[in-house]
Motif scaffolding. Structure first.
Motif, mmCIF file in Angstrom:
data_model
loop_
_atom_site.group_PDB
_atom_site.id
_atom_site.type_symbol
_atom_site.label_atom_id
_atom_site.label_comp_id
_atom_site.label_asym_id
_atom_site.label_seq_id
_atom_site.Cartn_x
_atom_site.Cartn_y
_atom_site.Cartn_z
ATOM 1 N N ARG A 87 20.477 -4.147 3.151
ATOM 2 C CA ARG A 87 21.289 -5.321 3.476
ATOM 3 C C ARG A 87 20.611 -6.639 3.095
ATOM 4 N N PHE A 88 19.312 -6.622 2.860
ATOM 5 C CA PHE A 88 18.557 -7.864 2.735
ATOM 6 C C PHE A 88 17.847 -8.000 1.383
ATOM 7 N N LEU A 89 17.570 -9.246 1.030
ATOM 8 C CA LEU A 89 16.664 -9.568 -0.066
ATOM 9 C C LEU A 89 15.560 -10.443 0.519
ATOM 10 N N SER A 90 14.315 -10.099 0.218
ATOM 11 C CA SER A 90 13.188 -10.864 0.755
ATOM 12 C C SER A 90 12.201 -11.173 -0.369
ATOM 13 N N LEU A 91 11.981 -12.455 -0.607
ATOM 14 C CA LEU A 91 11.077 -12.919 -1.660
ATOM 15 C C LEU A 91 9.921 -13.684 -1.015
ATOM 16 N N GLN A 92 8.704 -13.297 -1.341
ATOM 17 C CA GLN A 92 7.528 -14.013 -0.856
ATOM 18 C C GLN A 92 6.932 -14.832 -1.994
ATOM 19 N N VAL A 149 1.592 -7.960 10.308
ATOM 20 C CA VAL A 149 2.736 -7.054 10.132
ATOM 21 C C VAL A 149 3.045 -6.395 11.475
ATOM 22 N N ILE A 150 4.293 -6.549 11.926
ATOM 23 C CA ILE A 150 4.727 -5.934 13.187
ATOM 24 C C ILE A 150 5.838 -4.938 12.871
ATOM 25 N N PRO A 151 5.644 -3.649 13.153
ATOM 26 C CA PRO A 151 6.688 -2.642 12.857
ATOM 27 C C PRO A 151 7.975 -2.925 13.629
ATOM 28 N N TRP A 152 9.102 -2.607 13.019
ATOM 29 C CA TRP A 152 10.400 -2.863 13.649
ATOM 30 C C TRP A 152 10.563 -2.169 15.005
ATOM 31 N N PRO A 153 10.098 -0.929 15.192
ATOM 32 C CA PRO A 153 10.250 -0.303 16.525
ATOM 33 C C PRO A 153 9.599 -1.116 17.638
ATOM 34 N N GLU A 154 8.507 -1.828 17.333
ATOM 35 C CA GLU A 154 7.851 -2.673 18.336
ATOM 36 C C GLU A 154 8.734 -3.858 18.732
ATOM 37 N N LEU A 155 9.598 -4.260 17.822
ATOM 38 C CA LEU A 155 10.460 -5.429 18.054
ATOM 39 C C LEU A 155 11.868 -5.055 18.506
ATOM 40 N N ALA A 156 12.154 -3.759 18.576
ATOM 41 C CA ALA A 156 13.526 -3.281 18.836
ATOM 42 C C ALA A 156 14.212 -3.970 20.016
ATOM 43 N N PRO A 157 13.555 -4.146 21.185
ATOM 44 C CA PRO A 157 14.244 -4.777 22.326
ATOM 45 C C PRO A 157 14.620 -6.242 22.083
ATOM 46 N N LEU A 158 13.984 -6.885 21.108
ATOM 47 C CA LEU A 158 14.221 -8.312 20.862
ATOM 48 C C LEU A 158 15.240 -8.563 19.760
ATOM 49 N N LEU A 159 15.524 -7.536 18.948
ATOM 50 C CA LEU A 159 16.310 -7.748 17.740
ATOM 51 C C LEU A 159 17.772 -8.061 18.024
ATOM 52 N N ASN A 160 18.317 -8.913 17.189
ATOM 53 C CA ASN A 160 19.745 -9.233 17.226
ATOM 54 C C ASN A 160 20.535 -7.944 16.989
ATOM 55 N N PRO A 161 21.416 -7.543 17.933
ATOM 56 C CA PRO A 161 22.151 -6.279 17.783
ATOM 57 C C PRO A 161 22.926 -6.185 16.464
ATOM 58 N N GLU A 162 23.353 -7.335 15.948
ATOM 59 C CA GLU A 162 24.134 -7.345 14.713
ATOM 60 C C GLU A 162 23.304 -6.912 13.508
ATOM 61 N N LYS A 163 21.965 -7.094 13.596
ATOM 62 C CA LYS A 163 21.086 -6.737 12.492
ATOM 63 C C LYS A 163 20.190 -5.563 12.816
ATOM 64 N N ALA A 164 20.075 -5.191 14.080
ATOM 65 C CA ALA A 164 19.073 -4.215 14.521
ATOM 66 C C ALA A 164 19.193 -2.874 13.791
ATOM 67 N N SER A 165 20.411 -2.352 13.669
ATOM 68 C CA SER A 165 20.576 -1.020 13.087
ATOM 69 C C SER A 165 20.091 -0.991 11.636
ATOM 70 N N ASP A 166 20.318 -2.078 10.892
ATOM 71 C CA ASP A 166 19.852 -2.138 9.500
ATOM 72 C C ASP A 166 18.338 -2.271 9.424
ATOM 73 N N LEU A 167 17.751 -3.021 10.343
ATOM 74 C CA LEU A 167 16.315 -3.232 10.324
ATOM 75 C C LEU A 167 15.543 -1.993 10.765
ATOM 76 N N LEU A 168 16.135 -1.208 11.650
ATOM 77 C CA LEU A 168 15.440 -0.032 12.180
ATOM 78 C C LEU A 168 15.618 1.211 11.306
ATOM 79 N N LYS A 169 16.461 1.105 10.269
ATOM 80 C CA LYS A 169 16.609 2.229 9.342
ATOM 81 C C LYS A 169 15.399 2.310 8.449
ATOM 82 N N ASN A 170 14.961 3.539 8.151
ATOM 83 C CA ASN A 170 13.854 3.742 7.205
ATOM 84 C C ASN A 170 14.311 4.711 6.128
#
Length: 256
Positions: free
Chosen positions: A139-144, A235-256
């Motif tokens: 769902r995302f594009l990330s450029l550093q 670097v913080i893994p997504w499972p560590e942040l799961a309770p804080l994540l926006n529900p609208e984006k959480a499912s996409d972020l937690l997919k591996n």
């Protein structure tokens, strides 16, 4: 006679301190405008393509330029991505943000050189600008963007990280707050998670200079001197942040 004499003196009194300040403001504005126009011109002219790649339905075309300014005693070496959609059309929002970051970074470098007295007869100063395309959920594009500036006489280069994070579903640039539930104090809770995850955190997550979204987790970048030649990041893994994540984006972020 007295009235006309007073009138002749008034402009000189009111403008005593203004010319130098106005000249400096116009100089900085002109520098930024020139850099923006230069970068836009590069986009309009065909340039050498190194390796074209694609990610999440977008085409990433490497671009770059090198400029040597012997009179001013500095060099620019810049690499940046040009983003096109599946129809090979320029993606306006993402490219605009990339160009803004580049122009602002170059202007900041030039401004500091100017503040320190301009050209140094004893040696060069250098500006390096490069990028990485992060592996992200679909769902995302990330450029550093990694910007290193080395001013002649300095002990270490100064590192600044920037990023463009784009939500392809909502079609908008993302800020850090958008990843978290809107009703919580995400900054303090993120700091607590960061402290639990890595005891020697390089800084307060809320004050990070940039962030990127990766498959592995949220990456936070902290700006400053590059001690040992490495960037400061967390670097913080997504499972560590799961309770804080926006529900609208959480499912996409937690997919591996």
């Amino acid at each position: 006679m007295t009235v006309s004499g007073q009138q002749n003196r008034l402009p000189a009194l009111t403008l005593v301190h203004q010319p130098k300040q106005l000249k400096r403001k116009f100089s900085i504005m002109n520098m930024l405008v020139r850099n923006l126009l230069f970068i836009i011109a590069l986009l309009l002219v065909s340039s050498f393509v190194l390796v074209q790649s694609s990610t999440n339905g977008l085409e990433i075309i490497p671009r770059g330029f090198m400029k040597d300014y012997p009179r001013e005693a500095y060099k620019l070496e810049v690499k940046y991505p040009e983003i096109r959609d599946s129809l090979q059309k320029m993606h306006f929002d993402i490219n605009f943000e990339v160009n803004r970051i580049m122009a602002t970074s170059i202007t900041g470098f030039q401004k500091k050189l100017q503040a320190e007295g301009g050209a140094n007869p004893d040696g060069y100063s250098y500006f390096f600008f490069d990028y990485r395309v992060k592996e992200t959920p679909a769902r995302f594009l990330s450029l550093q963007f990694n910007c290193k500036t080395f001013y002649f006489g300095a002990q270490l280069p100064v590192v600044r990280n920037y990023a463009v994070n784009y939500d392809l579903q909502q079609q908008q640039i993302m800020d850090l707050a958008s990843l978290f539930r809107p009703e919580i104090d995400w900054a303090s809770q993120l700091a607590q998670v960061a402290a639990r995850w890595q005891a020697s955190s390089p800084g307060n997550p809320a004050s990070a200079g940039a962030f990127t979204i990766t498959r592995q987790g949220l990456v936070l970048y902290f700006n400053g001197e590059a001690k040992g030649g490495t960037d400061r990041q967390l670097v913080i893994p997504w499972p560590e942040l799961a309770p804080l994540l926006n529900p609208e984006k959480a499912s996409d972020l937690l997919k591996n």
